[in-house]
Scaffold this motif. Sequence first.
Motif, mmCIF file in Angstrom:
data_model
loop_
_atom_site.group_PDB
_atom_site.id
_atom_site.type_symbol
_atom_site.label_atom_id
_atom_site.label_comp_id
_atom_site.label_asym_id
_atom_site.label_seq_id
_atom_site.Cartn_x
_atom_site.Cartn_y
_atom_site.Cartn_z
ATOM 1 N N GLY A 24 -22.631 -31.265 76.674
ATOM 2 C CA GLY A 24 -23.904 -30.350 76.666
ATOM 3 C C GLY A 24 -24.537 -30.164 78.038
ATOM 4 N N LYS A 25 -24.336 -30.561 78.609
ATOM 5 C CA LYS A 25 -25.246 -30.650 80.098
ATOM 6 C C LYS A 25 -24.675 -28.575 80.453
ATOM 7 N N MET A 26 -25.321 -28.087 81.149
ATOM 8 C CA MET A 26 -25.708 -26.256 80.887
ATOM 9 C C MET A 26 -25.404 -26.268 82.744
ATOM 10 N N PHE A 27 -24.381 -25.315 83.354
ATOM 11 C CA PHE A 27 -24.613 -24.654 84.361
ATOM 12 C C PHE A 27 -24.454 -23.390 84.692
ATOM 13 N N GLU A 28 -24.732 -23.598 85.504
ATOM 14 C CA GLU A 28 -25.215 -21.497 85.822
ATOM 15 C C GLU A 28 -25.459 -21.021 87.188
ATOM 16 N N TYR A 29 -25.142 -19.601 86.871
ATOM 17 C CA TYR A 29 -25.386 -18.695 88.627
ATOM 18 C C TYR A 29 -25.334 -17.483 88.109
ATOM 19 N N SER A 30 -26.777 -17.122 88.184
ATOM 20 C CA SER A 30 -26.443 -15.707 88.576
ATOM 21 C C SER A 30 -26.567 -15.136 90.076
ATOM 22 N N SER A 31 -26.046 -13.953 90.653
ATOM 23 C CA SER A 31 -26.456 -13.275 91.349
ATOM 24 C C SER A 31 -26.967 -12.697 92.027
ATOM 25 N N PRO A 32 -28.135 -13.070 93.302
ATOM 26 C CA PRO A 32 -29.025 -12.780 94.300
ATOM 27 C C PRO A 32 -29.636 -11.088 94.080
ATOM 28 N N PRO A 33 -30.359 -10.221 93.313
ATOM 29 C CA PRO A 33 -32.128 -11.113 93.381
ATOM 30 C C PRO A 33 -32.142 -11.175 91.481
ATOM 31 N N LEU A 34 -31.008 -10.728 90.570
ATOM 32 C CA LEU A 34 -31.703 -10.768 89.111
ATOM 33 C C LEU A 34 -31.085 -12.601 88.905
ATOM 34 N N SER A 35 -31.942 -12.735 87.161
ATOM 35 C CA SER A 35 -31.814 -13.783 86.812
ATOM 36 C C SER A 35 -30.291 -13.647 85.744
ATOM 37 N N MET A 36 -30.554 -14.860 85.048
ATOM 38 C CA MET A 36 -29.676 -14.931 84.219
ATOM 39 C C MET A 36 -30.069 -14.263 82.781
ATOM 40 N N HIS A 37 -31.928 -14.255 82.477
ATOM 41 C CA HIS A 37 -32.052 -13.260 81.650
ATOM 42 C C HIS A 37 -31.703 -11.978 81.621
ATOM 43 N N GLN A 38 -31.701 -11.561 82.989
ATOM 44 C CA GLN A 38 -31.992 -10.145 83.496
ATOM 45 C C GLN A 38 -30.494 -9.977 83.263
ATOM 46 N N ILE A 39 -29.424 -10.931 83.371
ATOM 47 C CA ILE A 39 -28.181 -10.306 83.186
ATOM 48 C C ILE A 39 -27.935 -10.697 82.000
ATOM 49 N N ILE A 40 -28.044 -11.208 81.058
ATOM 50 C CA ILE A 40 -27.772 -11.520 79.915
ATOM 51 C C ILE A 40 -28.380 -10.246 79.179
ATOM 52 N N ASP A 41 -29.664 -9.898 79.271
ATOM 53 C CA ASP A 41 -30.176 -8.753 78.541
ATOM 54 C C ASP A 41 -29.229 -7.496 78.708
ATOM 55 N N ARG A 42 -28.352 -7.211 80.119
ATOM 56 C CA ARG A 42 -28.271 -5.991 80.174
ATOM 57 C C ARG A 42 -26.649 -6.116 79.707
ATOM 58 N N TYR A 43 -26.238 -7.081 79.477
ATOM 59 C CA TYR A 43 -24.408 -7.360 78.793
ATOM 60 C C TYR A 43 -25.141 -7.238 76.950
ATOM 61 N N GLN A 44 -26.389 -7.097 76.611
ATOM 62 C CA GLN A 44 -26.631 -7.317 75.605
ATOM 63 C C GLN A 44 -26.033 -5.463 75.086
ATOM 64 N N ARG A 45 -26.964 -4.946 75.763
ATOM 65 C CA ARG A 45 -27.057 -3.069 76.022
ATOM 66 C C ARG A 45 -25.829 -2.522 76.003
ATOM 67 N N VAL A 46 -25.168 -3.627 76.807
ATOM 68 C CA VAL A 46 -23.459 -3.056 77.326
ATOM 69 C C VAL A 46 -22.939 -2.635 75.958
ATOM 70 N N THR A 47 -22.777 -4.561 75.854
ATOM 71 C CA THR A 47 -21.897 -4.439 74.687
ATOM 72 C C THR A 47 -23.082 -4.414 72.200
ATOM 73 N N ASN A 48 -23.447 -4.353 72.769
ATOM 74 C CA ASN A 48 -24.554 -3.870 71.475
ATOM 75 C C ASN A 48 -24.614 -4.998 70.723
ATOM 76 N N THR A 49 -25.224 -6.574 71.293
ATOM 77 C CA THR A 49 -24.753 -7.784 71.067
ATOM 78 C C THR A 49 -26.046 -8.702 71.199
ATOM 79 N N ARG A 50 -25.975 -8.856 70.275
ATOM 80 C CA ARG A 50 -27.977 -9.724 69.562
ATOM 81 C C ARG A 50 -27.734 -10.975 69.819
ATOM 82 N N PHE A 51 -28.687 -11.204 70.336
ATOM 83 C CA PHE A 51 -28.738 -13.229 70.192
ATOM 84 C C PHE A 51 -28.112 -13.719 68.389
ATOM 85 N N GLU A 52 -28.744 -12.891 67.821
ATOM 86 C CA GLU A 52 -28.570 -13.836 66.078
ATOM 87 C C GLU A 52 -26.744 -14.069 65.879
ATOM 88 N N GLU A 53 -25.912 -13.142 66.510
ATOM 89 C CA GLU A 53 -24.916 -13.700 66.532
ATOM 90 C C GLU A 53 -24.473 -14.769 67.126
#
Length: 223
Positions: free
Chosen positions: A52-81
């Motif tokens: 259950g340990k998490m490891f992540e990488y996000s290319s600068p200057p974006l944070s992981m939250h910004q990348i996920i937000d962009r992913y949701q907009r492109v794929t029309n995915t919500r956190f509820e899913e």
Amino acid sequence: MGRGKIEIKRIENPTNRQVTFSKRRGGLLKKANELAILCDVQVGVVIFSSSGKMFEYSSPPLSMHQIIDRYQRVTNTRFEEIDNQQASMRQYTGEDLSSMTMNDLNQLEQQLEYSVNKVRTRKHQLLNQQLDNLRRKEHILEDQNSHLYRILSEHQAAMEHQQAAMEHKVPDVPMLEPFGLFYQDEPSRNLLQLSPQLHAFRLQPAQPNLQEASLPGHSLQLW
């Protein structure tokens, strides 16, 4: 020489699985960073280990939250899913069952039984493979043991035969050696002179007239 092809399947040994996870996780994050720098792209990688340990990488200057937000907009995915998927995973592990109806529990039970049967089938396959490997190793060890026993028996028989031949060998004794005992005090005597030395005898004629007179210059002796 190139490395052999590795079969892509779950690693059963926990230690080997953890070592492989650490190596490939580091390689994956390194490749993601190289891809972002070389190609000027936005990369986001999220890894959850088996514990259950998490490891992540996000290319600068974006944070992981910004990348996920962009992913949701492109794929029309919500956190509820995503939340629903996580809730489903917790139900499969036997957690958070309070919101499930009887029908949901029956379906979940059937799915779990199906999964358990697949796990047991795979487990039996692995056990049979291990048993076959052990049998092959047993046959190999038996053949090696028989070969070594045969070599040892042949060597022991050869040693016994050589020892028996040495025990029955007749010693070489010189033919004249026993006679040497009789001539230890007379080393100068010829070994071929085996009879005692004859004493000197003088012959006297039987006729009276020949007993006293002696022929001049004639004397008969036997030596």
